[in-house]
Design an enzyme around this catalytic site. Sequence first.
Site, PDB file in Angstrom:
ATOM      1  N   CYS A  64      82.373 -48.881  43.155  1.00 38.04           N
ATOM      2  CA  CYS A  64      82.814 -50.274  43.139  1.00 38.04           C
ATOM      3  C   CYS A  64      83.230 -50.543  41.690  1.00 38.04           C
ATOM      4  CB  CYS A  64      81.733 -51.228  43.650  1.00 38.04           C
ATOM      5  SG  CYS A  64      80.205 -51.251  42.693  1.00 38.04           S
ATOM      6  N   ARG A  65      83.139 -51.753  41.245  1.00 37.58           N
ATOM      7  CA  ARG A  65      83.556 -52.056  39.870  1.00 37.58           C
ATOM      8  C   ARG A  65      82.607 -51.406  38.871  1.00 37.58           C
ATOM      9  NH1 ARG A  65      82.801 -57.146  36.457  1.00 37.58           N
ATOM     10  NH2 ARG A  65      81.157 -57.353  37.965  1.00 37.58           N
TER      11      ARG A  65
END
Length: 112
Positions: A64-65
């Site tokens: 994810c980020r």
Amino acid sequence: MSEFPQIPVADLPDDAVFLDIREQDEWDRGHAPGAVHIPMSELPARVDELAPFLDQDQPLVVTCRSGGRVARTLPWLEQQGYDVANLDGGMRAWHAAGKPMETADGSEPQVP
């Protein structure tokens, strides 16, 4: 998340295939060319799309980020029968390492 392997960005080739669970707008701003995109919110309905990863010799790397969503997703994927690992540092680390990225509109990739 310490119970799951942490895969450093440097250990993955530029064309690595991994699961990116960020939202569509994040994906559009910058993603790895070989990534498979299924937003975390859609994963339960779309988990069958990951079936080709069930029979691999290595874990399915998920990103994810920066790792928060992955921490919630890895246990669920493991319950579904997947051998999983976290991309250490997420897409922020991928971008910071200068790994290849694409965008939806051809602009400079961003990982805010």
